[in-house]
Design a protein around this motif. Structure first.
Motif, PDB file in Angstrom:
ATOM      1  N   GLU A  87     -43.075 -25.139 -28.865  1.00 21.42           N
ATOM      2  CA  GLU A  87     -41.671 -25.527 -28.782  1.00 21.42           C
ATOM      3  C   GLU A  87     -40.808 -24.301 -29.021  1.00 21.42           C
ATOM      4  O   GLU A  87     -41.045 -23.541 -29.957  1.00 21.42           O
ATOM      5  CB  GLU A  87     -41.353 -26.614 -29.802  1.00 21.42           C
ATOM      6  CG  GLU A  87     -41.941 -27.960 -29.442  1.00 21.42           C
ATOM      7  CD  GLU A  87     -41.318 -29.087 -30.247  1.00 21.42           C
ATOM      8  OE1 GLU A  87     -40.639 -29.956 -29.657  1.00 21.42           O
ATOM      9  OE2 GLU A  87     -41.504 -29.085 -31.475  1.00 21.42           O
ATOM     10  N   ARG A  88     -39.796 -24.135 -28.158  1.00 26.60           N
ATOM     11  CA  ARG A  88     -38.928 -22.976 -28.249  1.00 26.60           C
ATOM     12  C   ARG A  88     -37.470 -23.392 -28.076  1.00 26.60           C
ATOM     13  O   ARG A  88     -37.166 -24.448 -27.499  1.00 26.60           O
ATOM     14  CB  ARG A  88     -39.283 -21.924 -27.195  1.00 26.60           C
ATOM     15  CG  ARG A  88     -40.668 -21.344 -27.335  1.00 26.60           C
ATOM     16  CD  ARG A  88     -40.871 -20.159 -26.401  1.00 26.60           C
ATOM     17  NE  ARG A  88     -40.144 -18.979 -26.852  1.00 26.60           N
ATOM     18  CZ  ARG A  88     -40.649 -18.058 -27.657  1.00 26.60           C
ATOM     19  NH1 ARG A  88     -41.892 -18.183 -28.119  1.00 26.60           N
ATOM     20  NH2 ARG A  88     -39.934 -17.018 -28.008  1.00 26.60           N
ATOM     21  N   ILE A  89     -36.591 -22.526 -28.545  1.00 25.12           N
ATOM     22  CA  ILE A  89     -35.153 -22.668 -28.327  1.00 25.12           C
ATOM     23  C   ILE A  89     -34.744 -21.666 -27.255  1.00 25.12           C
ATOM     24  O   ILE A  89     -35.183 -20.511 -27.281  1.00 25.12           O
ATOM     25  CB  ILE A  89     -34.372 -22.395 -29.623  1.00 25.12           C
ATOM     26  CG1 ILE A  89     -34.725 -23.437 -30.690  1.00 25.12           C
ATOM     27  CG2 ILE A  89     -32.859 -22.399 -29.369  1.00 25.12           C
ATOM     28  CD1 ILE A  89     -34.164 -23.115 -32.058  1.00 25.12           C
TER      29      ILE A  89
ATOM     30  N   THR B 228     -34.577 -16.292 -26.379  1.00 26.87           N
ATOM     31  CA  THR B 228     -35.446 -17.369 -26.871  1.00 26.87           C
ATOM     32  C   THR B 228     -35.849 -17.127 -28.323  1.00 26.87           C
ATOM     33  O   THR B 228     -35.819 -15.996 -28.822  1.00 26.87           O
ATOM     34  CB  THR B 228     -36.733 -17.505 -26.032  1.00 26.87           C
ATOM     35  OG1 THR B 228     -37.587 -16.382 -26.283  1.00 26.87           O
ATOM     36  CG2 THR B 228     -36.415 -17.591 -24.553  1.00 26.87           C
TER      37      THR B 228
ATOM     38  N   LEU C  69     -39.368 -22.260 -32.249  1.00 26.69           N
ATOM     39  CA  LEU C  69     -38.508 -23.307 -32.794  1.00 26.69           C
ATOM     40  C   LEU C  69     -38.179 -23.094 -34.274  1.00 26.69           C
ATOM     41  O   LEU C  69     -37.005 -23.138 -34.666  1.00 26.69           O
ATOM     42  CB  LEU C  69     -39.164 -24.678 -32.602  1.00 26.69           C
ATOM     43  CG  LEU C  69     -38.291 -25.873 -32.993  1.00 26.69           C
ATOM     44  CD1 LEU C  69     -37.079 -25.980 -32.091  1.00 26.69           C
ATOM     45  CD2 LEU C  69     -39.096 -27.174 -32.938  1.00 26.69           C
TER      46      LEU C  69
ATOM     47  N   CYS D 130     -33.521 -27.016 -26.701  1.00 26.78           N
ATOM     48  CA  CYS D 130     -34.876 -26.761 -27.213  1.00 26.78           C
ATOM     49  C   CYS D 130     -35.832 -27.807 -26.666  1.00 26.78           C
ATOM     50  O   CYS D 130     -35.417 -28.861 -26.193  1.00 26.78           O
ATOM     51  CB  CYS D 130     -34.897 -26.774 -28.744  1.00 26.78           C
ATOM     52  SG  CYS D 130     -34.600 -28.406 -29.474  1.00 26.78           S
TER      53      CYS D 130
ATOM     54  N   LEU E 228     -31.193 -30.265 -29.903  1.00 21.57           N
ATOM     55  CA  LEU E 228     -31.232 -29.088 -30.765  1.00 21.57           C
ATOM     56  C   LEU E 228     -30.440 -29.305 -32.048  1.00 21.57           C
ATOM     57  O   LEU E 228     -30.892 -28.926 -33.135  1.00 21.57           O
ATOM     58  CB  LEU E 228     -30.692 -27.874 -30.006  1.00 21.57           C
ATOM     59  CG  LEU E 228     -30.608 -26.556 -30.800  1.00 21.57           C
ATOM     60  CD1 LEU E 228     -31.952 -26.190 -31.402  1.00 21.57           C
ATOM     61  CD2 LEU E 228     -30.086 -25.433 -29.916  1.00 21.57           C
TER      62      LEU E 228
END
Length: 354
Positions: free
Chosen positions: A154-156, A210, A213, A256, A301
Motif C-alpha cells: 500500500e502506497r500514498i 510516493t 503507507l 492511497c 487517505l
C-alpha cells in the motif's frame, strides 16, 4: 536544513573508520586504531555534507550543476575537506594518542593516502550522482533488489501539477519554461526529502511523489510535504519574481491504496506501480482543476491519517464520479487553518452526492 536520523551521527564516523581500517590494512601504515580514527575524522564531514547537515546551500548549488561541473566541484570540495580533516585527525592523534613524533609530521599526508582518499571520494561522488539522477528511494530499492520480483503493498501517491506552465512557455519560450519547471522541481526536492517521500517521475509539468503507507501517514507527512513546499515558494517569492516574473502556483491531489510494485526494463531499469490507485490519483488531479481546489485529498487517505495536524483543516466536498471508476469517491479540500476557521468536520460519514 534537513536533520538526519540521530543514528546517522554514529554511522558517518563508523563508515569513515571502516575506510581508514581498509587503508591501514592494505598499505600497512601503522596501528589500525590510528588509521580508523583518521578515517572517521576525515570521512565524517564528507558524509555530513552529503546528508545536507554541512553547508546545505553550497551542496544544493553544486547539485544543480551539469554533471561534468558537478564532478569537478565536488571532488575539489572533497579535497579541501580531506586536507582539513587530515590536519584535525593528525592533531588529535598526536596530542591525545602520541602518534608520530610531532604534530607537524603527523599532518603530512602521503601521496598514497591522498590518492586513496580521492579514490574513495570519487566513488562516493559517483554513487550520489547516480542516486540524484534516479531518485534516492528508487536507487536504494534497485540496489537491494527489493522489487526484482513484483510485490503487493500500500502506497500514498501525490500528483503535483505546476499551474500555468503552458501559458508561461507561450510567453517566454520552451527553453525558459524548461528552466522554470526545473527550478520548481528543484524547490520541491527538499520538502519531499523532509517528508521522507520519493519523487518517482516527472511528466511534463507534473511531479509524481510516493510514500510507503506507514511513512506517509506518520504525522501526516504527505500533507505536510505539500504545505512545506507552498511555504518555501512563498518565502522565496521575491527571488521567483526577479528571475521568472511570477511565483509558481500548483495543484495537488493525494490518494492511497494497494498497488503491485515491480522493477521493469532491461537496459534501463525503473520501478513501476500497477493498480487503480495511480489512475484514480490522476483523475483526482483533474477534478481539483474542475473544483478549483488547491489541495484535494481522497476520503480514503484522510480516514487513514485520522486526526489532522492542528494547522490544517479539511473541507468536505462530498463524493464525485471519476472517469474509469464505477463508484463515486468522497474527497475533501485541505487548507491551512486561519484564526477564524471553523472546526474540522469529521469525514468518516459521507453521503454520495452524484
Amino acid at each position: 536544513m534537513r536533520i538526519g536520523p540521530p543514528w546517522f551521527l554514529l554511522v558517518a564516523p563508523g563508515l569513515g573508520a571502516l575506510a581508514g581500517l581498509l587503508y591501514g590494512t592494505l598499505f600497512d601504515v601503522g596501528p589500525l586504531t590510528g588509521a580508523a580514527i583518521r578515517g572517521a575524522i576525515i570521512g565524517m564531514p564528507i558524509l555530513l555534507y552529503e546528508r545536507r547537515l554541512l553547508a546545505p546551500r553550497l551542496r544544493d548549488r553544486i547539485r544543480a550543476l551539469a554533471t561534468p561541473l558537478f564532478l569537478i566541484a565536488t571532488v575539489a570540495l572533497y579535497i579541501g575537506l580531506i586536507v582539513i580533516g587530515n590536519a584535525v585527525a593528525s592533531t588529535v592523534l598526536n596530542k591525545l594518542f602520541r602518534f608520530m613524533y610531532s604534530a607537524r609530521n603527523a599532518m603530512l599526508m602521503t601521496d598514497t593516502g591522498l590518492l586513496y582518499a580521492l579514490g574513495i571520494s570519487a566513488l562516493v561522488v559517483f554513487v550520489f550522482r547516480v542516486r540524484d539522477l534516479i531518485g534516492p528511494g528508487v536507487f536504494a530499492n534497485l540496489l537491494i533488489g527489493r522489487y526484482h520480483r513484483p510485490i503487493s503493498e500500500e502506497r500514498i501517491f501525490l500528483f503535483l501539477d505546476v499551474m500555468g506552465s503552458t501559458h508561461f512557455a507561450d510567453r517566454y519560450g520552451d527553453r525558459e519554461a524548461q528552466a522554470y519547471l526545473g527550478q520548481v522541481f528543484n524547490a520541491l526536492a527538499l520538502p519531499v526529502s523532509r517528508a521522507r517521500g520519493s519523487i518517482d517521475d516527472y511528466i511534463g509539468d507534473l511531479a509524481l511523489v510516493t510514500w510507503p503507507l506507514d511513512r506517509g501517514l506518520r504525522d501526516a507527512a504527505c500533507l505536510r510535504c505539500v504545505f512545506d513546499f507552498e511555504a518555501r515558494l512563498a518565502a522565496e517569492a521575491a527571488s521567483w519574481r526577479s528571475r521568472f516574473g511570477q511565483v509558481p502556483q500548483f495543484r495537488a491531489a493525494l490518494h492511497c491504496g494497494p498497488v503491485v510494485t515491480a522493477e521493469i526494463g532491461l537496459e534501463r531499469h525503473k520501478i513501476a506501480y500497477f493498480g487503480d490507485v495511480v489512475n484514480t490519483t490522476a483523475r483526482l488531479e483533474a477534478l481539483s482543476k474542475t473544483l478549483g481546489v488547491h489541495v484535494l485529498v481522497s476520503a480514503d487517505l484522510l480516514d487513514r491519517i485520522g486526526e489532522l495536524p492542528d494547522d490544517l483543516i479539511a473541507d468536505d466536498l462530498g463524493a464525485h464520479a471519476l472517469r474509469g471508476r464505477a463508484e463515486h469517491l468522497a474527497v475533501a479540500a485541505i487548507r491551512r487553518r486561519s484564526s477564524r476557521a471553523a472546526p474540522v468536520v469529521p469525514l468518516s460519514s459521507r453521503a454520495a452526492t452524484g
